[in-house]
Design an enzyme around this catalytic site. Sequence first.
Site, mmCIF file in Angstrom:
data_model
loop_
_atom_site.group_PDB
_atom_site.id
_atom_site.type_symbol
_atom_site.label_atom_id
_atom_site.label_comp_id
_atom_site.label_asym_id
_atom_site.label_seq_id
_atom_site.Cartn_x
_atom_site.Cartn_y
_atom_site.Cartn_z
ATOM 1 N N ASP A 1 -1.392 6.017 -8.318
ATOM 2 C CA ASP A 1 -0.088 5.423 -8.021
ATOM 3 C C ASP A 1 -0.243 3.972 -7.567
ATOM 4 O OD1 ASP A 1 2.756 5.287 -7.298
ATOM 5 O OD2 ASP A 1 2.687 7.472 -7.306
ATOM 6 N N HIS B 1 6.103 2.958 -3.941
ATOM 7 C CA HIS B 1 6.160 4.171 -4.766
ATOM 8 C C HIS B 1 5.055 5.172 -4.394
ATOM 9 C CE1 HIS B 1 5.941 6.511 -8.571
ATOM 10 N NE2 HIS B 1 7.209 6.179 -8.741
ATOM 11 N N SER C 1 9.338 11.140 -10.885
ATOM 12 C CA SER C 1 8.247 10.707 -10.005
ATOM 13 C C SER C 1 8.309 11.410 -8.662
ATOM 14 C CB SER C 1 8.388 9.213 -9.690
ATOM 15 O OG SER C 1 7.782 8.420 -10.650
#
Length: 757
Positions: A143, A214, A534
């Site tokens: 990520d 994220h 996600s």
Amino acid sequence: MATPILKVGFSLVFTISLLASTLAQSDTYIIHMDGSAMPKAFSDHHNWYLATISSVSDTATSTFTRTSKHIYTYTSSVQGFSASLTKSELEALKKSPGYISSTRDRKIEVHTTHTSEFLGLSSSSGAWPTANYGEDMIIGLVDTGIWPESESFSDEGMTEVPSRWKGKCEPGTQFNSSTCNKKLIGARYYNKGLLANDPKIKISMNSTRDTDGHGTHTASTAAGNYVKGASYFGFANGTSSGMAPRARIAMYKAIWRHGVYESDVLAAMDQAIQDGVDILSLSLTVAIEDDFFLEDDTIAIASFAAMEKGVFVAASAGNAGPLYYTLVNGAPWMLTIGAGTIDRELEGVLTLGNGNQISFPTLYPGNYSLSHKPLVFMDGCESVSELKKVKNKIIVCKDNLTFSDQIENAASARVSGAVFISNHTSPSEFYTRSSFPAVYIGLQDGERVIDYIKESKDPRGTVVFRKTVTGTKPAPRVDDYSGRGPFASCRNVLKPDLLAPGTLVLASWSPISSVAEVRSHSLFSKFNLLSGTSMATPHVAGVAALIKKAHPDWSPAAIRSALMTTADSLDNTLSPIKDASNNDSPATPIDIGSGHINPNKSLDPGLIYDATAEDYIKLLCAMNYTNKQIQIITRSSHHDCKNRSLDLNYPSFIAFFDSYDSGSKEKVVHKFRRTLTNVGERMSSYTAKLIGMDGIKISVEPQKLVFKKEHEKLSYTLTLEGPKSLKEDVVHGSLSWVHDGGKHVVRSPIVATSITP
Ligand SMILES: *[C@@H]1O[C@H](CO)[C@@H](O)[C@H](O)[C@H]1NC(C)=O
Ligand SMILES: *[C@@H]1O[C@H](CO)[C@@H](O)[C@H](O)[C@H]1NC(C)=O
Ligand SMILES: *[C@@H]1O[C@H](CO)[C@@H](O)[C@H](O)[C@H]1NC(C)=O
Ligand SMILES: *[C@@H]1O[C@H](CO)[C@@H](O)[C@H](O)[C@H]1NC(C)=O
Ligand SMILES: *[C@@H]1O[C@H](CO)[C@@H](O)[C@H](O)[C@H]1NC(C)=O
Ligand SMILES: *[C@@H]1O[C@H](CO)[C@@H](O)[C@H](O)[C@H]1NC(C)=O
Ligand SMILES: *[C@@H]1O[C@H](CO)[C@@H](O)[C@H](O)[C@H]1NC(C)=O
Ligand SMILES: *[C@@H]1O[C@H](CO)[C@@H](O)[C@H](O)[C@H]1NC(C)=O
Ligand SMILES: *[C@@H]1O[C@H](CO)[C@@H](O)[C@H](O)[C@H]1NC(C)=O
């Protein structure tokens, strides 16, 4: 700092465009090699690859060119390497011993508190205590990195790092080996591929530290520790925790603000497999167009290697829904996850002077509360200069221009507040993230507001934000962005597999990445609300860690089976899960797979459908993959495809019928053979329960399975018989093996479909 995720709004997919490479003629490639072809003179593959590169090099061979052209050697994910090569070098390489194939290094797409309660996780009983909160399981994520100081990654209550762990905490910018702890046990970063593709890029945070948010979000969703008082500016307040609050986290940063390349993602997965992660959580995909073979999908290939090592791979279905065939990451050895809504609404309330109250969805983070302000109806809000004349009032606009034009007008006129009336009853998340106090309401409520303004001498309104309402119904629903099956590259396996919470998920965030803008001021927060597959994926990764903790000897296929056969097909109103993209009509397994994840039940499924690497190879053989294609996926040349079968031992069923009606009265029969393994009580019997489907005859043989031993395997055959062509796109039913004592229901969806890519 800019947050690309927020800029693109609702779909949360970001593909970052890059400047063309300046190394004029060189491009970056991933090269698959036949490891068994290595000449004896070499001690290892890495040295062989370096020698191969220098033997094809255009320029004079020197150590410098060799090492500058070579990017990564892969050992555990694919067999081969990545390198920067000119066209003629690539042509020469193709003639080198051991060369199998090569692909251009491609860009990668990222798909971009309360959820644990919604999933029925409780500390008094059920999945959490049974699995000891996932203690010692290691979840690896590829990520954007991680914010290690986030309270979610506190190691309070964690035991010593298990000695089997081979990972590292790599030092880098604002990151040193003591930045990790007993929760965050691995931190590595990969940008050599990115830099090879664009040498001009300046990496400002050359470490695993997350400047985007994220990765911090997905990691805390999977295995974050408990954090009291978490919220997004007061929205969704409560105690936040990951799905496996005692599991460990290893972050592999391969997603950079400047871009994301396959060569880096592959290096990250390669290392994660070597380091010894138990679970891999992947919220990204190779940006592949149209139809492709599985051997083109390096994430699928690396996942095959992970599966062989017993690593469970959870991957997002992508945010390109709601049309058919929009699903990605659908390889049969991965678990493919779609996104659902949760039973929580984030709202504001508009109170009119006459006491009428209207609630509306909003994520507005500002402090302004509009109390008892005059309301003024401006019709279409077409004129910015007219709007500018309005001071200290709430303007009311009715859809005439498009929604976005009205919002732009109101924002540039810097109105103190606005009510937007539109026939779009639920505004997209993009609009609810307004930068000024904005109220979005439907036509019916809008009429009430306009009537009130017309009738009242002094129309006034009060608006408050930051209300959190839980227990809303119906939930979950599959959200419209969630990627839908079938999976074009392997249609014989029904995908997606599962739905998990993906919409407006609250989790930790990088405090240096802005989450919103209010009146051109960037706002920052330790938590953020995000939507996307996600966000659904790390929920499943966390629950998989709980299952693996409770059942250390289970294969990835067994864990997948447990998750799928115990999933809920009904929502919190006890009716079939609905599809938000389709006026809340019932969803089909093409949208939701087996249903919504149920952690409690998944720990004790009773029976499982297991599968080995050999079974997937049989499937590839039956799909007419060549030996070379299979070798790329399996990294081994020992497959003769004598055994082939499209009928993988999978916990769901899909059969394809013709879409056009040839008028033929011919009957078509689809047979599936499956084998169940008893992981419940030693002596247990199950009876088949079929939910039929329109126009198709279904039957199962035998109808009763009597197990006498633990781990005993029994097989059955499911038969679908129907006309050659189907009138509908999708019809579906299910097969449940119901435990005679009522303890387990082992359910599989059955789909008959005529849809073509
Ligand atoms: C899971 O178990 C807990 C504790 O027994 C219970 O409170 C919760 O309702 C269960 N959830 C589901 C979805 O079965
Ligand atoms: C390591 O980094 C942390 C911040 O993550 C910092 O507080 C600490 O002083 C650093 N330690 C060393 C030895 O550099
Ligand atoms: C990033 O850090 C690594 C490890 O210290 C180093 O090898 C590499 O050259 C650095 N890259 C950049 C762009 O600074
Ligand atoms: C969230 O905040 C509201 C208002 O302050 C409060 O009433 C509510 O109890 C809080 N919810 C949780 C779960 O803490
Ligand atoms: C809202 O108020 C809090 C507390 O006074 C302050 O920290 C925050 O910056 C304010 N937010 C905005 C958008 O003004
Ligand atoms: C929309 O606005 C135009 C002027 O810009 C006006 O002529 C028209 O009547 C409006 N339509 C409605 C439905 O209000
Ligand atoms: C909303 O109104 C516009 C224009 O009147 C129309 O084209 C559109 O179909 C309507 N949308 C819905 C969801 O009713
Ligand atoms: C594989 O090839 C055989 C022989 O050409 C053909 O009959 C079969 O339909 C093919 N299978 C698939 C899945 O394409
Ligand atoms: C083919 O399948 C049979 C039965 O499952 C098995 O005994 C045999 O070893 C397999 N052969 C190969 C080459 O995998």
